[in-house]
Scaffold this motif. Structure first.
Motif, PDB file in Angstrom:
ATOM      1  N   UNK A 157       0.704  -1.294   0.015  1.00  0.00           N
ATOM      2  CA  UNK A 157       0.049   0.058  -0.099  1.00  0.00           C
ATOM      3  C   UNK A 157       0.832   1.186   0.089  1.00  0.00           C
ATOM      4  N   UNK A 158       1.897   1.347   0.836  1.00  0.00           N
ATOM      5  CA  UNK A 158       2.800   2.439   0.821  1.00  0.00           C
ATOM      6  C   UNK A 158       3.358   2.689  -0.189  1.00  0.00           C
ATOM      7  N   UNK A 189       5.928  13.866   3.373  1.00  0.00           N
ATOM      8  CA  UNK A 189       4.403  13.739   4.048  1.00  0.00           C
ATOM      9  C   UNK A 189       4.193  12.609   4.812  1.00  0.00           C
ATOM     10  N   UNK A 190       4.749  11.244   4.240  1.00  0.00           N
ATOM     11  CA  UNK A 190       4.155  10.229   5.203  1.00  0.00           C
ATOM     12  C   UNK A 190       5.241  10.245   6.498  1.00  0.00           C
ATOM     13  N   UNK A 191       6.333  10.695   6.297  1.00  0.00           N
ATOM     14  CA  UNK A 191       7.288  10.962   7.771  1.00  0.00           C
ATOM     15  C   UNK A 191       6.688  11.950   8.446  1.00  0.00           C
ATOM     16  N   UNK A 192       6.151  12.878   8.128  1.00  0.00           N
ATOM     17  CA  UNK A 192       5.336  13.945   8.957  1.00  0.00           C
ATOM     18  C   UNK A 192       4.489  13.189   9.631  1.00  0.00           C
ATOM     19  N   UNK A 193       3.724  12.541   8.764  1.00  0.00           N
ATOM     20  CA  UNK A 193       2.358  12.239   9.455  1.00  0.00           C
ATOM     21  C   UNK A 193       2.680  10.896  10.506  1.00  0.00           C
ATOM     22  N   UNK A 248      10.725   2.223   4.284  1.00  0.00           N
ATOM     23  CA  UNK A 248      11.102   1.420   3.360  1.00  0.00           C
ATOM     24  C   UNK A 248       9.986   1.432   2.021  1.00  0.00           C
ATOM     25  N   UNK A 249       9.319   2.103   2.006  1.00  0.00           N
ATOM     26  CA  UNK A 249       8.290   2.281   0.863  1.00  0.00           C
ATOM     27  C   UNK A 249       9.077   2.932  -0.139  1.00  0.00           C
TER      28      UNK A 249
END
Length: 283
Positions: free
Chosen positions: A138-139, A152-156, A175-176
């Motif tokens: 999914x990632x 943005x993923x890291x911040x979330x 790892x995405x």
């Protein structure tokens, strides 16, 4: 543009009788989109707005449904998943899964006529709650379709600290990789990482003697000249089989060690995959 929706009470107020509404529905002139919500056509694009007519104003689409709207709905479901603030009073609606959250949804976006959590929020919520093998595909897909950027993923993830499942999200988000081209490739990559092997390079190109990219491997270790492939049903096609054999012969002749795995290996005996590759990656 979303089609006009009508509450049952609005139809009655417009002069229709209960019998007329029933007959219009029987003749497909009106379609029941949700309880007490009707539309002139059965277009499924109207289902979400119809459901949201019955939800509190604080509700937003999230989790699986949000991922689908953003284009990375690898975790498919027929239910509609919505987020509401903790303690919000929400009516029970068939086919709607309500997630109470203590973390406010920042900057919801309008998709399919309804407010939706940002892609990074949907991805991290799923990364915290799904099985590990379902999360990385999914990632990967989220980044591949450009729904959001890695930062943005890291911040979330940082916003979700102390919430249940955030450790898994914190481990998998870095790892995405947008280069993965299918669910099984992502899962095979995760099996290798979880088995203690170095992270392989997705979609590794092998050049010919002139340096021109010739063959692309699902996963590979360039330094060791080791390729790892997932063989699904498409590899059973006769034309594909001829190409695969020619490709494997060329790779073998040029010093590459190829190992191929199937769904049996991936889902039932991942330890066999690791055992097969360890000797090839020894220093």
């Amino acid at each position: 543009m979303t089609e006009r929706l009508y509450r049952y009470s609005e139809l009655l107020s417009a002069g229709l009788s209960r019998e007329q509404v029933r007959r219009l529905a029987e003749r497909s002139r009106l379609h029941r989109m949700s309880r007490s919500i009707y539309a002139p056509s059965a277009d499924q694009a109207g289902r979400l707005p119809a459901i949201f007519r019955r939800l509190p104003a604080t509700a937003v689409v999230g989790f699986h449904t949000g991922a689908q709207l953003h284009g990375f709905g690898d975790a498919r479901t027929t239910d509609v998943h919505v987020l509401v603030p903790a303690g919000e009073n929400v009516p029970r609606i068939r086919g709607v899964v309500t997630h109470e959250t203590v973390l406010p949804v920042r900057d919801p976006v309008l998709l399919a006529g309804v407010p939706c959590a940002p892609a990074s929020r949907c991805a991290v919520d799923l990364a915290r709650s799904l099985h590990r093998m379902a999360v990385l595909p999914l990632l990967d897909l989220c980044l591949r379709v450009g729904a959001c950027q890695p930062e943005e993923l890291w911040a979330e993830v940082d916003r979700h600290r102390r919430l249940r499942g955030v450790c898994q999200a914190r481990d998998l988000v870095p790892r995405a990789d947008p280069r993965a081209e299918c669910r099984q490739e992502s899962q095979l990559r995760l099996v290798l990482i979880d088995g203690g092997l170095p992270p392989p390079e997705p979609q590794l190109w092998v050049p010919d003697r002139n340096g021109i990219p010739l063959y692309r491997l699902d996963l590979g270790y360039r330094q060791h000249r080791v390729g790892v492939e997932y063989d699904g049903s498409s590899h059973l096609d006769r034309v594909r089989l001829r190409h695969d054999r020619s490709r494997m012969n060329w790779l073998a002749a040029n010093g590459w060690h190829m190992r191929h795995f199937t769904d049996l290996d991936l889902y039932r005996r991942p330890a066999h995959i690791i055992k097969t590759l360890i000797p090839l990656l020894a220093p």
